[in-house]
Design a protein around this motif. Sequence first.
Motif, short mmCIF file in Angstrom:
data_model
loop_
_atom_site.label_atom_id
_atom_site.label_comp_id
_atom_site.label_asym_id
_atom_site.label_seq_id
_atom_site.Cartn_x
_atom_site.Cartn_y
_atom_site.Cartn_z
N VAL A 176 31.55 37.07 50.81
CA VAL A 176 30.55 36.99 49.75
C VAL A 176 30.80 35.73 48.92
N VAL A 177 32.08 35.38 48.79
CA VAL A 177 32.49 34.15 48.12
C VAL A 177 33.24 33.30 49.15
N ASP A 178 33.46 32.04 48.84
CA ASP A 178 34.03 31.12 49.82
C ASP A 178 35.48 30.73 49.50
N GLY A 179 36.17 30.31 50.55
CA GLY A 179 37.47 29.67 50.42
C GLY A 179 38.48 30.41 49.57
N GLU A 180 39.00 29.72 48.56
CA GLU A 180 40.05 30.28 47.72
C GLU A 180 39.60 31.54 46.98
N ALA A 181 38.31 31.59 46.63
CA ALA A 181 37.79 32.78 45.96
C ALA A 181 37.88 34.00 46.87
N GLN A 182 37.65 33.80 48.16
CA GLN A 182 37.77 34.91 49.11
C GLN A 182 39.23 35.31 49.29
N ARG A 183 40.12 34.33 49.29
CA ARG A 183 41.56 34.65 49.35
C ARG A 183 41.96 35.50 48.14
N ARG A 184 41.47 35.09 46.96
CA ARG A 184 41.79 35.87 45.76
C ARG A 184 41.25 37.29 45.87
N GLN A 185 40.06 37.43 46.48
CA GLN A 185 39.49 38.77 46.66
C GLN A 185 40.37 39.63 47.56
N LEU A 186 40.82 39.07 48.67
CA LEU A 186 41.65 39.83 49.60
C LEU A 186 43.00 40.18 48.96
N ARG A 187 43.58 39.24 48.23
CA ARG A 187 44.85 39.52 47.56
C ARG A 187 44.68 40.58 46.48
N TYR A 188 43.52 40.57 45.84
CA TYR A 188 43.23 41.57 44.81
C TYR A 188 43.19 42.97 45.41
N VAL A 189 42.64 43.07 46.62
CA VAL A 189 42.61 44.36 47.32
C VAL A 189 44.03 44.82 47.62
N ILE A 190 44.87 43.89 48.10
CA ILE A 190 46.26 44.22 48.41
C ILE A 190 46.99 44.70 47.16
N GLU A 191 46.80 43.99 46.04
CA GLU A 191 47.47 44.35 44.78
C GLU A 191 47.02 45.72 44.29
N ALA A 192 45.74 46.04 44.47
CA ALA A 192 45.25 47.35 44.05
C ALA A 192 45.94 48.46 44.84
N GLY A 193 46.21 48.18 46.12
CA GLY A 193 46.83 49.18 46.97
C GLY A 193 48.30 49.44 46.68
N VAL A 194 48.90 48.61 45.83
CA VAL A 194 50.31 48.82 45.45
C VAL A 194 50.44 50.02 44.52
N ARG A 195 49.38 50.33 43.79
CA ARG A 195 49.44 51.48 42.89
C ARG A 195 49.73 52.74 43.69
N ARG A 196 50.55 53.63 43.14
CA ARG A 196 50.92 54.83 43.91
C ARG A 196 49.79 55.83 44.02
N PHE A 269 47.55 43.52 57.46
CA PHE A 269 46.34 43.03 58.12
C PHE A 269 45.51 42.18 57.14
N ILE A 270 45.33 42.68 55.91
CA ILE A 270 44.55 41.95 54.91
C ILE A 270 45.25 40.66 54.51
N SER A 271 46.56 40.71 54.42
CA SER A 271 47.34 39.50 54.09
C SER A 271 47.15 38.44 55.16
N LYS A 272 47.11 38.86 56.42
CA LYS A 272 46.90 37.93 57.52
C LYS A 272 45.50 37.32 57.46
N LEU A 273 44.51 38.14 57.11
CA LEU A 273 43.14 37.63 56.96
C LEU A 273 43.10 36.54 55.88
N ALA A 274 43.80 36.78 54.78
CA ALA A 274 43.82 35.80 53.68
C ALA A 274 44.45 34.48 54.14
N GLU A 275 45.51 34.59 54.95
CA GLU A 275 46.18 33.38 55.43
C GLU A 275 45.30 32.59 56.38
N GLU A 276 44.42 33.28 57.11
CA GLU A 276 43.55 32.61 58.08
C GLU A 276 42.42 31.83 57.43
N LEU A 277 42.11 32.11 56.19
CA LEU A 277 41.00 31.43 55.50
C LEU A 277 41.35 29.98 55.20
#
Length: 277
Positions: A176-196, A269-277
Amino acid sequence: MAGNGGNRNGNGDDRPMAWRYAGDQMKRWREAAGISRQALADEAGYGYDAIKGMERGVRKAQAHVLRIADEMSGAQGKLAAAVEFLRPEPFPSYSHDFMHAESDAVAHSSYENEFVPGLLQTEETVRALFAHFCPPLDDETIAERVKARLERQAMLDKQTKAFSFAISEHALRDCVVDGEAQRRQLRYVIEAGVRRNVSIQVLPAGSGPHAGRRGPFVLLETPDHEHLAYEEGQTTGVLYSDLGKISILRQRHEMILRQALSPDESARFISKLAEEL
């Protein structure tokens, strides 16, 4: 999941009732004071057709125009008071029951195949989605809806409220967003999943004719341990309490989770997607 927020009338009229009423009152006060539509347009700095549209309720009466009309017609604040009732709704009107139930729920489980779920979206993603809404939204409505969606995410911080997100690989890859903004989106999803209290699982591409093919849905458990389900389409949303329908969606959700990657595998998996961008 979760439009324009106007209330349809029984005869299929799409004009929001607040727009129609405010416009009608503006016209009545203007005519009673003997003021022409063109005179109001000139004083407010709008075109004749724009004022006509506001009075007919096909355009939202702007705050500036209402205040000018109030002063010119001697309405003594009665027209200006309408401004408060014309503020954009933070959520589509059809989603209000769901929003109320969601805020009270003790458990929230969902599947999304098209977008990163709203509760996991960055501000950049939220703005991009509303900026490309069709039909276009005005700046005020966009600002209100972005604010409301981001504030809604505070639910994730309630540690006694359980969240289970199943997300298709397509939803994560479809930028939906490009480049670094999409990386930030994917990392944001990963960070949310850290919550117990938050579990995030990815349903990878190539999973075959899985149970999520028919579209997204949300399952809620109330404080009284009753179950509700929500489905949303292009122009409507439905909150179910019907046990048969809920049972179908719960079975589908369980099947989706069985086919999805584990939470740890999903984070990698999501971390790998972020690295591929």
